[in-house]
Design a protein around this motif. Structure first.
Motif, short mmCIF file in Angstrom:
data_model
loop_
_atom_site.label_atom_id
_atom_site.label_comp_id
_atom_site.label_asym_id
_atom_site.label_seq_id
_atom_site.Cartn_x
_atom_site.Cartn_y
_atom_site.Cartn_z
N LEU B 275 0.86 -1.20 0.00
CA LEU B 275 0.00 0.00 0.00
C LEU B 275 0.88 1.24 0.00
O LEU B 275 0.66 2.18 -0.74
CB LEU B 275 -0.92 -0.01 1.22
CG LEU B 275 -1.89 1.16 1.33
CD1 LEU B 275 -2.90 1.14 0.19
CD2 LEU B 275 -2.63 1.16 2.67
N PHE B 276 1.91 1.23 0.82
CA PHE B 276 2.84 2.36 0.92
C PHE B 276 3.58 2.58 -0.40
O PHE B 276 3.79 3.70 -0.83
CB PHE B 276 3.82 2.11 2.06
CG PHE B 276 4.83 3.19 2.28
CD1 PHE B 276 6.15 3.02 1.90
CD2 PHE B 276 4.47 4.38 2.88
CE1 PHE B 276 7.09 4.02 2.10
CE2 PHE B 276 5.40 5.39 3.09
CZ PHE B 276 6.72 5.20 2.71
N LYS B 277 3.93 1.46 -1.04
CA LYS B 277 4.72 1.54 -2.28
C LYS B 277 3.84 1.79 -3.51
O LYS B 277 4.35 1.99 -4.60
CB LYS B 277 5.49 0.25 -2.50
CG LYS B 277 6.61 0.01 -1.50
CD LYS B 277 7.26 -1.33 -1.80
CE LYS B 277 8.22 -1.73 -0.74
NZ LYS B 277 8.68 -3.12 -0.91
N GLY B 278 2.51 1.69 -3.33
CA GLY B 278 1.63 1.88 -4.49
C GLY B 278 1.57 0.68 -5.40
O GLY B 278 1.28 0.81 -6.59
N GLU B 279 1.84 -0.51 -4.84
CA GLU B 279 1.90 -1.72 -5.67
C GLU B 279 0.77 -2.69 -5.37
O GLU B 279 0.74 -3.79 -5.94
CB GLU B 279 3.24 -2.43 -5.43
CG GLU B 279 4.45 -1.63 -5.88
CD GLU B 279 5.78 -2.24 -5.40
OE1 GLU B 279 5.74 -3.30 -4.71
OE2 GLU B 279 6.83 -1.66 -5.68
N LEU B 280 -0.13 -2.33 -4.49
CA LEU B 280 -1.19 -3.26 -4.09
C LEU B 280 -2.21 -3.42 -5.21
O LEU B 280 -2.73 -2.45 -5.74
CB LEU B 280 -1.88 -2.73 -2.83
CG LEU B 280 -2.98 -3.61 -2.24
CD1 LEU B 280 -2.41 -4.91 -1.70
CD2 LEU B 280 -3.74 -2.87 -1.14
N LEU B 281 -2.47 -4.68 -5.55
CA LEU B 281 -3.46 -4.99 -6.59
C LEU B 281 -4.71 -5.54 -5.95
O LEU B 281 -4.63 -6.42 -5.08
CB LEU B 281 -2.91 -6.04 -7.56
CG LEU B 281 -2.04 -5.57 -8.72
CD1 LEU B 281 -1.63 -6.76 -9.57
CD2 LEU B 281 -2.79 -4.56 -9.59
N GLN B 282 -5.86 -5.04 -6.36
CA GLN B 282 -7.13 -5.54 -5.86
C GLN B 282 -8.01 -5.85 -7.08
O GLN B 282 -8.54 -4.95 -7.72
CB GLN B 282 -7.82 -4.51 -4.96
CG GLN B 282 -7.04 -4.16 -3.70
CD GLN B 282 -7.16 -5.26 -2.65
OE1 GLN B 282 -8.11 -5.32 -1.87
NE2 GLN B 282 -6.15 -6.12 -2.59
N ARG B 283 -8.14 -7.16 -7.35
CA ARG B 283 -8.94 -7.61 -8.50
C ARG B 283 -8.54 -6.86 -9.77
O ARG B 283 -9.38 -6.36 -10.52
CB ARG B 283 -10.44 -7.47 -8.22
CG ARG B 283 -10.88 -8.35 -7.07
CD ARG B 283 -12.36 -8.43 -6.88
NE ARG B 283 -12.63 -9.28 -5.70
CZ ARG B 283 -13.81 -9.45 -5.14
NH1 ARG B 283 -14.88 -8.86 -5.63
NH2 ARG B 283 -13.95 -10.21 -4.07
N GLY B 284 -7.23 -6.78 -9.99
CA GLY B 284 -6.71 -6.19 -11.22
C GLY B 284 -6.52 -4.69 -11.16
O GLY B 284 -5.91 -4.10 -12.05
N LYS B 285 -7.02 -4.06 -10.13
CA LYS B 285 -6.88 -2.59 -10.03
C LYS B 285 -5.72 -2.27 -9.08
O LYS B 285 -5.58 -2.90 -8.03
CB LYS B 285 -8.15 -1.96 -9.45
CG LYS B 285 -9.39 -2.16 -10.28
CD LYS B 285 -10.56 -1.43 -9.62
CE LYS B 285 -11.87 -2.08 -9.91
NZ LYS B 285 -12.98 -1.50 -9.16
N VAL B 286 -4.94 -1.27 -9.47
CA VAL B 286 -3.83 -0.85 -8.61
C VAL B 286 -4.37 0.12 -7.56
O VAL B 286 -4.96 1.14 -7.89
CB VAL B 286 -2.73 -0.14 -9.44
CG1 VAL B 286 -1.62 0.33 -8.52
CG2 VAL B 286 -2.18 -1.07 -10.51
#
Lengths: 127, 359
Positions: B275-286
């Motif tokens: 989340l901090f790095k901006g790399e979290l994927l949620q069902r294909g969405k960043v």
């Protein structure tokens, strides 16, 4: 000579407890804040998981011998029931839509008027 | 009056007070032991949606007019939402209702075994959007505001980041960690080097409440004993005892967590800090926090031992919002929200910021 500012015994007790709590927490955090502690704690947890898994397997075998469902069997049935209920819900909604009785978005519900405004700030507060 | 007489009088008065309190402790101690569960969460509400672990309440308005935009409180997934509604006079929900907000709450029930497969994306891409839809239907307004507490704030941020064109208009995050590599002891104890996370989740399915409670208690091991000593000392004080019992009940009703959700939070957030790095994927969405552009208020507690300020402080630097405000206050993770002085300290600040943005 009397000291009028001397705290009553109950206030002293409260301060003692607070001081003790702070010191104990700091001391504990120093011990628990080490790699060794973390490693040991997690190893202990792994042993607990192993024991739990062995126990669950033994129980499942016993239940099977008595021709009774295990916990996993019951959970599996509950899961299938849940899926069936969701399927029924989808069918019901589709039928309602087909009959023109589907839910409309943003149906207004009776309640207080949505006209509230925040209090006006005083000039001094704004500055 | 001489000094000696004054001292004697003072000592006599203190002794009398001590004896009175000791007698009251005895009498009220018996009442304490015999009494049942403390009533909490008393502000009238109705459940407007429920699905397994998910529960959505609407609190009944108490004013003749309310702000246009409804407010949804998103509770942390480890605890019950009645922290925001402990008792009359110590209830942020009650306060917000009196200030004219139309208040909803996303609260949680203990998940059952068949919910062990719920992941982080179920919470952010299903539960939150579904609840928002139900709020829209219930009140007839498209726009919503959200107030997220701790992990509830994390879920709200991820929702906002993955729904930039959604109906969310304003966001308040209370003690919300965003840099999970600064989570102190929690990070150490759940580190990848030591924890066999897959073994834990696959064996248990549902992470038990005791596991969660023990983790919190280990942060401050003396807290329970000190609390009981203070209780004994203050047993004569009805207000103290009432507040103590309400908090005690809240702590006792810590919630278990679905295993997959715990796995996702540990791997994606605690280990990889996505989340901090901006790399979290949620069902294909960043879920990049740069996509959070709504007006945002971040409230942090200086003495927060659960979400240390180093983990909560970076939020404003990460979001894309232009209208953003940060508030750091003295207090702890829980006392900031629900302590006896919250009504004079944190709540009015949130009200001042949010009120203008709820019309």
């Amino acid at each position: 000579m009397a000291d009028d500012k001397k705290p009553a015994p109950p206030a002293g007790f409260s301060e003692l407890v607070t001081e003790w709590e702070r010191n104990f927490n700091e001391f504990s955090n120093q011990i628990m804040g080490t790699e060794d502690f973390s490693r040991s704690m997690n190893q202990f947890q792994n042993v607990q998981m192993e024991m739990q898994r062995n126990f669950a397997e033994a129980m499942a075998k016993q239940l099977s011998n008595f021709n009774m469902p295990s916990r996993d069997d019951v959970v599996s049935i509950a899961q299938r029931l849940g899926e069936i209920e969701q399927q029924l819900d989808r069918i019901e909604k589709a039928q309602l839509r087909a009959n023109g009785e589907g839910e409309t978005k943003a149906v207004k519900k009776k309640g207080p008027a949505r006209t509230k405004k925040p209090p006006v700030k005083k000039e001094a507060e704004k500055k | 009056m001489s000094e000696l007489e004054r001292s004697t009088q003072q000592l006599t008065s203190q002794m009398r007070e001590l004896v009175d309190k000791t007698i009251q402790r005895g009498v009220k101690g018996i009442d304490y032991v015999q009494s049942g569960k403390t009533p909490v969460g008393l502000t009238p509400k109705e459940t407007i949606y429920e699905r397994g672990t998910l529960q959505l309440y609407h609190y009944l308005p108490v004013t003749d007019e309310v702000y246009r935009i409804p407010l949804i409180i998103v509770m942390a997934t480890t605890n019950k939402g009645f922290l925001f509604d402990l008792m009359p006079g110590q209830s942020m929900v009650e306060y917000l209702l009196k200030e004219g907000y139309d208040v909803y709450m996303i609260d949680w029930n203990p998940p059952v075994m068949q919910e062990r497969g719920l992941g982080l994306d179920d919470y952010t891409q299903d539960f939150l959007p579904t609840c928002i839809e139900h709020v829209q239907q219930d009140c007839g307004v498209e726009d919503v505001n959200i107030l997220g507490y701790c992990q509830g704030g994390v879920l709200s941020l991820i929702y906002s980041a993955t729904h930039p064109d959604g109906p969310l208009k304003n966001l308040v995050c209370l003690t919300t960690p965003v840099n999970h590599h600064k989570m102190g002891l929690f990070r150490l104890w759940s580190s990848q080097e030591h924890m066999d996370l897959d073994n834990l989740v696959d064996t248990l399915g549902i992470i038990p409440a005791e596991f969660i409670t023990n983790s919190f208690e280990m942060l401050r091991p003396a807290q329970k004993a000190a609390g009981q000593l203070r209780l004994w000392d203050q047993l004569w004080n009805d207000d103290f005892v009432k507040s103590y019992r309400a908090f005690q009940r809240w702590g006792d009703e810590t919630l278990p967590l679905p295993g997959e959700y715990h796995r996702d939070c540990t791997k994606e957030l605690m280990w990889d800090n996505k989340l901090f790095k901006g790399e979290l994927l949620q069902r294909g969405k960043v879920a990049s926090l740069k996509n959070v552009k709504v007006p945002l208020m971040a409230v942090m507690a200086e003495h927060d031992h659960i979400a240390p300020i180093e983990s909560t402080k970076p939020l404003l630097d990460l979001v894309g919002s232009e209208d953003k405000n940060e508030l750091t206050m003295k207090g702890g993770h829980v006392s900031l929200i629900a302590g006896p002085s919250a009504v004079k300290r944190m709540w009015p600040k949130v009200n001042e910021w949010l009120g203008e943005r709820s019309v």
